[in-house]
Design a protein around this motif. Structure first.
Motif, short mmCIF file in Angstrom:
data_model
loop_
_atom_site.label_atom_id
_atom_site.label_comp_id
_atom_site.label_asym_id
_atom_site.label_seq_id
_atom_site.Cartn_x
_atom_site.Cartn_y
_atom_site.Cartn_z
N ALA A 229 0.85 -1.19 0.00
CA ALA A 229 0.00 0.00 0.00
C ALA A 229 0.88 1.24 0.00
O ALA A 229 2.03 1.22 0.47
N GLY A 231 0.63 5.92 -0.15
CA GLY A 231 -0.23 7.09 -0.08
C GLY A 231 0.54 8.38 0.06
O GLY A 231 1.74 8.39 0.39
N TYR A 247 -4.27 10.91 -0.96
CA TYR A 247 -4.56 9.77 -1.85
C TYR A 247 -3.97 8.53 -1.21
O TYR A 247 -2.84 8.55 -0.70
N TYR A 248 -4.73 7.42 -1.25
CA TYR A 248 -4.25 6.17 -0.66
C TYR A 248 -4.73 5.01 -1.50
O TYR A 248 -5.89 4.98 -1.95
N SER A 249 -3.85 4.04 -1.72
CA SER A 249 -4.18 2.83 -2.47
C SER A 249 -3.65 1.62 -1.73
O SER A 249 -2.48 1.58 -1.33
N ARG A 277 -8.17 -4.64 -3.91
CA ARG A 277 -7.52 -3.31 -3.91
C ARG A 277 -8.56 -2.21 -4.15
O ARG A 277 -9.42 -2.32 -5.02
N HIS A 279 -8.95 2.31 -4.13
CA HIS A 279 -8.25 3.59 -4.25
C HIS A 279 -9.11 4.64 -3.58
O HIS A 279 -10.33 4.70 -3.79
N GLN A 280 -8.47 5.51 -2.79
CA GLN A 280 -9.22 6.49 -2.01
C GLN A 280 -8.60 7.88 -2.13
O GLN A 280 -7.39 8.04 -2.01
N THR A 301 -14.08 6.54 -2.47
CA THR A 301 -13.44 5.24 -2.63
C THR A 301 -13.85 4.62 -3.96
O THR A 301 -15.03 4.59 -4.30
#
Length: 440
Positions: A229, A231, A247-249, A277, A279-280, A301
């Motif tokens: 992960a 971000g 941003y976070y994945s 998975r 993505h946010q 999300t």
């Protein structure tokens, strides 16, 4: 709404300290400072709970010991190490739970925050097991998307017991009112939801006539490069407005339950937990207006899986894009009295009609606490309620700090709503509890 709730206020030292020195509350070492053994700190806590809803049973006799220490290797290099031991005697004193649950929750050692810190000018670097707290709402999880949680007691424990640190590499840049943060998590830690048959296992589908139902326990994904992960978070303070974008994945911290239907020889529906998975993209804001503090968070999300009821879907899961947002007001009154009010919503941009949640889910929460009656006694009540249906949770407790470093808590957790609701699924888990804690 999956995992939106965290029932105690976040502590600043586990969020974003202004500097490494502030985190450890030390001054930089001098060359003539004598060497000494690092200080040891931590706590011991004993908890007991009795579930009085049918069937009534003792549901917890948990004892925790957490120890931590920290030190300095050089002027710019520091370290911290901590660990926790947990033993729940209820699984030796009763046979109410399945053996898999008793084995999972009877005894557990855990490495807590354990890392190295290095400072270089405006840059700070941290490598190791650490808390990464991006959300700042009172009692609720929205923008706090990175840290894993121990959900085997649902979201009822205190903040320091609920959160699980991640093995991560973090780089932070500080310049005036600007703060930048980049993270990489090569070895993921996921939400711990326990085993099938545990007190607060979060998945209990209604039986289908003519079919057997099998729910498999969680299997963690492999630790591969593709499952890591990462971000980025940028924040800025201007005219009293504290705002951030991130941003976070990563793989979803909580599993979705994929469905498989077999008609012969015995009709069976099997549910298998999977981590997919997502993505946010999100934002936070906070502003102190004097009489009250305004806070807000929003997270969009992409590709989050949700269960659908139709049988002709291959695995029973559909990917959804979801917007979650929350707005809160925090009031502080005289005599240490506090009132927090929050409104939150979840919107599915391409809602599937066979999902259980509505296209737009709304809810409110209210928290009130006070030390008006005595400076060492604090009653507190938290109510969380859906506006779409009669799905609700009340947590009431009284904290008594009867001696320095000692506290006692007595309380009750009550649930209500339909069996498909976030809280209603635990309608038979109403409980009373008590805690003793010594900190050192």
């Amino acid at each position: 709404m999956d995992e939106l709730f965290d029932l105690t206020e976040e502590k600043k030292e586990e969020g974003e300290p202004g500097s490494i020195d502030e985190l450890f509350e030390t001054e930089r070492a001098t060359v003539d400072e004598p060497r000494r053994w690092p200080d040891l700190n931590g706590f011991f806590q004993s908890e007991v709970a009795y579930t009085y809803a049918s069937p009534d049973h003792w549901s917890k006799f948990r004892n925790l010991l957490e120890l931590g220490t920290h030190g300095r290797l050089s002027g710019n290099l520091k370290w911290k190490a901590s660990g926790r031991l947990m033993y729940d005697a209820i699984y030796d004193l009763t046979d109410f739970y399945p053996e898999s649950v008793r084995h999972d929750q009877r005894f557990e050692p855990m490495i807590r925050e354990t890392y190295l810190d290095y400072s270089a000018g405006d840059w700070d670097f941290r490598v190791g097991r650490q808390h990464i707290v991006w959300g700042e709402m009172v009692g609720l999880f929205f923008a706090d998307v990175v840290s894993a949680k121990d959900l085997r007691q649902f979201v009822l424990p205190d903040f320091d017991l609920l959160r699980i640190p991640q093995w991560a590499m973090r780089a932070e840049y500080f310049k005036g009112d600007f703060h930048g943060e980049a993270i990489w998590i090569p070895y993921m830690t996921y939400n711990d939801i326990g085993k099938v048959g545990s007190e607060f296992f979060p998945f209990d589908p209604p039986p289908t006539p003519g079919f057997n139902t099998v729910i498999k326990n969680v299997q963690r994904p492999n630790n591969t490069l593709g499952n890591t992960a990462y971000g980025l978070r940028l924040s800025y303070l201007h005219s009293g407005w504290d705002t951030s974008l991130f941003y976070y994945s990563g793989l979803d911290l909580s599993p979705a339950f994929a469905r498989n239907v077999v008609l012969a020889p015995d009709p069976t529906i099997t549910y298998r937990p999977v981590h997919k998975r997502i993505h946010q993209v999100g934002s936070t804001l906070a502003k102190d207006f004097g009489p009250f503090v305004l806070k807000g968070e929003a997270v969009y999300t992409v590709d989050q899986p949700f269960l659908v009821t139709r049988f002709n879907d291959s695995d029973g899961l559909v990917s959804q894009d979801v917007l979650d947002y929350i707005v809160g007001l925090d009031f502080s009154f005289v005599e240490d009295t506090r009132l927090n009010l929050q409104f939150f919503q979840r919107w599915f941009s391409h809602h599937d009609r066979d999902m259980i949640p509505d296209e737009l889910e709304s809810g409110v929460s209210a928290l009130v606490s006070t030390r008006y009656f005595h400076p060492k006694v604090e009653p507190e009540v938290l109510l969380i309620h859906s506006l779409n249906r009669a799905d609700w949770n009340v947590q009431a407790k009284v904290t008594w700090e009867f001696l320095r470093n000692w506290r006692m808590v007595v309380g009750a957790d009550i649930f209500g709503g339909p069996p498909t609701g976030l809280f209603g699924q635990f309608d038979a888990k109403d409980r009373v509890y008590g805690e003793f804690r010594y900190s050192f």
